[in-house]
Design a protein around this motif. Structure first.
Motif, short mmCIF file in Angstrom:
data_model
loop_
_atom_site.label_atom_id
_atom_site.label_comp_id
_atom_site.label_asym_id
_atom_site.label_seq_id
_atom_site.Cartn_x
_atom_site.Cartn_y
_atom_site.Cartn_z
N SER A 1 0.81 -1.22 0.00
CA SER A 1 0.00 0.00 0.00
C SER A 1 0.84 1.27 0.00
O SER A 1 0.30 2.36 -0.06
N ARG A 2 2.15 1.14 0.04
CA ARG A 2 2.98 2.34 0.12
C ARG A 2 2.86 3.18 -1.16
O ARG A 2 2.59 2.65 -2.23
N ARG A 3 3.07 4.47 -1.01
CA ARG A 3 3.01 5.37 -2.16
C ARG A 3 4.28 5.22 -2.99
O ARG A 3 5.34 4.89 -2.48
N SER A 4 4.14 5.49 -4.24
CA SER A 4 5.27 5.45 -5.16
C SER A 4 6.27 6.55 -4.80
O SER A 4 5.89 7.63 -4.36
N PHE A 5 7.56 6.26 -5.01
CA PHE A 5 8.57 7.31 -4.80
C PHE A 5 8.30 8.48 -5.72
O PHE A 5 8.57 9.63 -5.38
N VAL B 1 13.82 2.01 -8.57
CA VAL B 1 14.07 1.82 -10.01
C VAL B 1 12.76 1.52 -10.74
O VAL B 1 12.47 2.09 -11.79
N ASP B 2 11.95 0.64 -10.17
CA ASP B 2 10.66 0.33 -10.79
C ASP B 2 9.78 1.57 -10.91
O ASP B 2 9.16 1.81 -11.94
N ASP B 3 9.74 2.38 -9.83
CA ASP B 3 8.94 3.61 -9.85
C ASP B 3 9.44 4.57 -10.92
O ASP B 3 8.64 5.18 -11.64
N LEU B 4 10.74 4.73 -11.01
CA LEU B 4 11.30 5.70 -11.95
C LEU B 4 11.19 5.24 -13.40
O LEU B 4 11.13 6.06 -14.31
N LEU B 5 11.17 3.92 -13.61
CA LEU B 5 10.98 3.39 -14.98
C LEU B 5 9.57 3.66 -15.45
O LEU B 5 9.27 3.88 -16.58
#
Length: 188
Positions: free
Chosen positions: A11-15, A184-188
């Motif tokens: 449930s955490r928010r994306s970076f 990395v996943d968030d930034l991609l």
């Protein structure tokens, strides 16, 4: 919640939602804030930063660092930073380490952080003692002696924080290597 739980918490928010650029603060606005909230006057010079707005305020011999926190920073995180710095400073002084640690200067009301409105945004501001010197990033070569001293200081700082606990230290942070895959996943 432990830091490990935070990494696996779906449930955490994306970076990408949490990260925001450093606030833009003019030197004139910084001068007004420093005087009104902390009673500090003098020339102001921006140092720049990736995360916070950092500005040196004052005359030589009596300079301070005005930090306008990134909007993603919480009050608990800023309090933890201030208290951790004091904790490390006390421990290093007790060991005679000879390393200056900037401490937070309380505002006129005694608080470690104040909220100001800049360009329609509520931002938190702290004033820290200014430690004179040059950043390591400015040197192209670090001698083995400098690297050794840096390692010694890092070890002493880590040891001094072994018994430090504060709710503001439990957060998702993009610089935490345990978060690298998510970042990395968030930034991609």
């Amino acid at each position: 919640m432990t830091p490990t739980d935070a990494v696996t918490d779906a449930s955490r928010r994306s970076f990408a939602e949490l990260l925001s650029p450093a606030p833009e603060v003019s030197e004139a606005a910084a001068a007004e804030i420093a005087e009104r909230l902390f009673g500090v006057t003098g020339p102001v010079r921006s140092l720049g930063s990736q995360t916070d707005a950092n500005l040196v305020v004052g005359e030589e011999g009596r300079r301070f660092l005005l930090k306008v926190a990134n909007p993603s920073s919480t009050t608990a995180e800023l309090e933890a930073q201030s208290l951790a710095a004091a904790h490390v400073g006390d421990a290093l002084e007790a060991r005679g380490a000879g390393v200056a640690v900037p401490r937070t200067v309380p505002a006129a009301d005694g608080s470690l952080a104040q909220t100001v409105e800049l360009d329609g945004r509520a931002l938190q501001v702290r004033l820290l003692e200014c430690v004179e010197g040059t950043p390591l990033s400015g040197d192209r070569y670090l001698s083995p002696a400098v690297v050794g001293e840096f390692g010694r200081f890092a070890a002493l700082a880590v040891l001094s924080l072994a018994d430090f606990e504060h709710p503001g230290t439990h957060r998702d942070l993009e610089w935490d290597l345990r978060q690298a895959r998510l970042l990395v996943d968030d930034l991609l």
